[in-house]
Write a protein that holds these residues in place. Structure first.
Motif, PDB file in Angstrom:
ATOM      1  N   TYR A   8       3.871 -56.946 -79.413  1.00  0.00           N
ATOM      2  CA  TYR A   8       2.530 -56.961 -78.834  1.00  0.00           C
ATOM      3  C   TYR A   8       1.556 -57.791 -79.679  1.00  0.00           C
ATOM      4  O   TYR A   8       0.842 -58.651 -79.159  1.00  0.00           O
ATOM      5  N   ASP A  30      12.124 -50.389 -65.668  1.00  0.00           N
ATOM      6  CA  ASP A  30      12.304 -51.840 -65.552  1.00  0.00           C
ATOM      7  C   ASP A  30      11.183 -52.579 -66.280  1.00  0.00           C
ATOM      8  O   ASP A  30      10.022 -52.160 -66.262  1.00  0.00           O
ATOM      9  N   MET A  31      11.554 -53.692 -66.891  1.00  0.00           N
ATOM     10  CA  MET A  31      10.585 -54.576 -67.540  1.00  0.00           C
ATOM     11  C   MET A  31      10.050 -55.543 -66.489  1.00  0.00           C
ATOM     12  O   MET A  31      10.830 -56.153 -65.750  1.00  0.00           O
ATOM     13  N   ASP A  58      12.404 -59.458 -75.814  1.00  0.00           N
ATOM     14  CA  ASP A  58      11.403 -58.462 -76.193  1.00  0.00           C
ATOM     15  C   ASP A  58      10.311 -59.174 -76.985  1.00  0.00           C
ATOM     16  O   ASP A  58      10.605 -60.008 -77.843  1.00  0.00           O
ATOM     17  N   THR A  62       1.718 -51.315 -70.769  1.00  0.00           N
ATOM     18  CA  THR A  62       1.603 -52.661 -71.344  1.00  0.00           C
ATOM     19  C   THR A  62       2.373 -52.767 -72.659  1.00  0.00           C
ATOM     20  O   THR A  62       2.189 -51.951 -73.559  1.00  0.00           O
ATOM     21  N   LEU A  63       3.198 -53.817 -72.758  1.00  0.00           N
ATOM     22  CA  LEU A  63       3.990 -54.039 -73.970  1.00  0.00           C
ATOM     23  C   LEU A  63       3.706 -55.383 -74.645  1.00  0.00           C
ATOM     24  O   LEU A  63       3.972 -55.540 -75.828  1.00  0.00           O
ATOM     25  N   GLN A 114       6.602 -58.362 -65.230  1.00  0.00           N
ATOM     26  CA  GLN A 114       5.431 -59.170 -65.555  1.00  0.00           C
ATOM     27  C   GLN A 114       4.391 -58.857 -64.496  1.00  0.00           C
ATOM     28  O   GLN A 114       4.709 -58.810 -63.306  1.00  0.00           O
ATOM     29  N   ARG A 126       9.940 -59.285 -61.870  1.00  0.00           N
ATOM     30  CA  ARG A 126      10.882 -58.840 -62.897  1.00  0.00           C
ATOM     31  C   ARG A 126      10.726 -59.709 -64.140  1.00  0.00           C
ATOM     32  O   ARG A 126      10.502 -60.904 -64.040  1.00  0.00           O
ATOM     33  N   TYR A 127      10.846 -59.103 -65.303  1.00  0.00           N
ATOM     34  CA  TYR A 127      10.816 -59.831 -66.575  1.00  0.00           C
ATOM     35  C   TYR A 127      12.172 -59.663 -67.234  1.00  0.00           C
ATOM     36  O   TYR A 127      12.620 -58.533 -67.464  1.00  0.00           O
ATOM     37  N   ILE A 134       3.384 -58.279 -69.923  1.00  0.00           N
ATOM     38  CA  ILE A 134       4.728 -57.742 -69.791  1.00  0.00           C
ATOM     39  C   ILE A 134       4.598 -56.241 -69.988  1.00  0.00           C
ATOM     40  O   ILE A 134       3.873 -55.783 -70.889  1.00  0.00           O
ATOM     41  N   GLY A 135       5.284 -55.485 -69.155  1.00  0.00           N
ATOM     42  CA  GLY A 135       5.200 -54.046 -69.284  1.00  0.00           C
ATOM     43  C   GLY A 135       6.437 -53.352 -68.738  1.00  0.00           C
ATOM     44  O   GLY A 135       7.379 -53.992 -68.268  1.00  0.00           O
ATOM     45  N   GLU A 136       6.391 -52.042 -68.798  1.00  0.00           N
ATOM     46  CA  GLU A 136       7.487 -51.198 -68.326  1.00  0.00           C
ATOM     47  C   GLU A 136       6.967 -50.297 -67.207  1.00  0.00           C
ATOM     48  O   GLU A 136       5.921 -49.659 -67.355  1.00  0.00           O
TER      49      GLU A 136
END
Length: 138
Positions: A87, A8-9, A84, A35-36, A11, A79-80, A20-22
């Motif tokens: 970076y 899941d993406m 997309d 971290t994305l 924040q 949730r984000y 924002i990350g996964e």
């Protein structure tokens, strides 16, 4: 019980920055997040004495690196569902937003924070995200 799943993406806030990350691992009370993108650059200075410059150790704080993994308490993860983000571009935007905010008011803290931000920004531009002001990913 968490309503998040691996992949899941999200924040996340982390040491005064927002990213924002996964989600890549569930670790009981925490998630391990990759971290994305950078939403908000971390504050410069001493986080225990915010906006002070006298009698404090004034830290230069870099944003988390692309793909850096951090443990984050589950209750601060949101949730984000946005687009997309690249970076390098997100980092550049976060630095510019923070710099603009600091320039709005001429205080001793803002001057010192701008100096610290310029120093960490140089490492970004001379690192793998920017070269001679031109963005490129590696």
């Amino acid at each position: 019980m968490s309503d998040f799943s691996l992949g899941d993406m999200v924040q996340i806030p982390y040491k005064s920055g927002i990213y924002i990350g996964e989600i890549i691992e569930d670790r009981n009370e925490k998630f391990l997040v990759k971290t994305l993108a950078v939403v908000k650059h971390p504050m410069q200075g001493d986080l225990h004495h915010p906006k002070q410059v006298e009698n404090v150790l004034f830290h230069e704080r870099k944003a988390l690196s692309q793909f850096e993994k951090v443990n984050v308490l589950k209750d601060v993860v949101t949730r984000y569902a946005g687009p997309d983000l690249d970076y390098g571009e997100s980092l550049k935007n976060a630095v510019e937003q923070y710099s603009d905010k600091l320039k709005r008011k001429d205080t001793a803290y803002n001057q010192e924070a701008l100096r610290a931000l310029a120093s960490v920004e140089k490492s970004y531009y001379h690192g793998k995200y920017y070269e001679n002001g031109t963005h490129h990913n590696k």
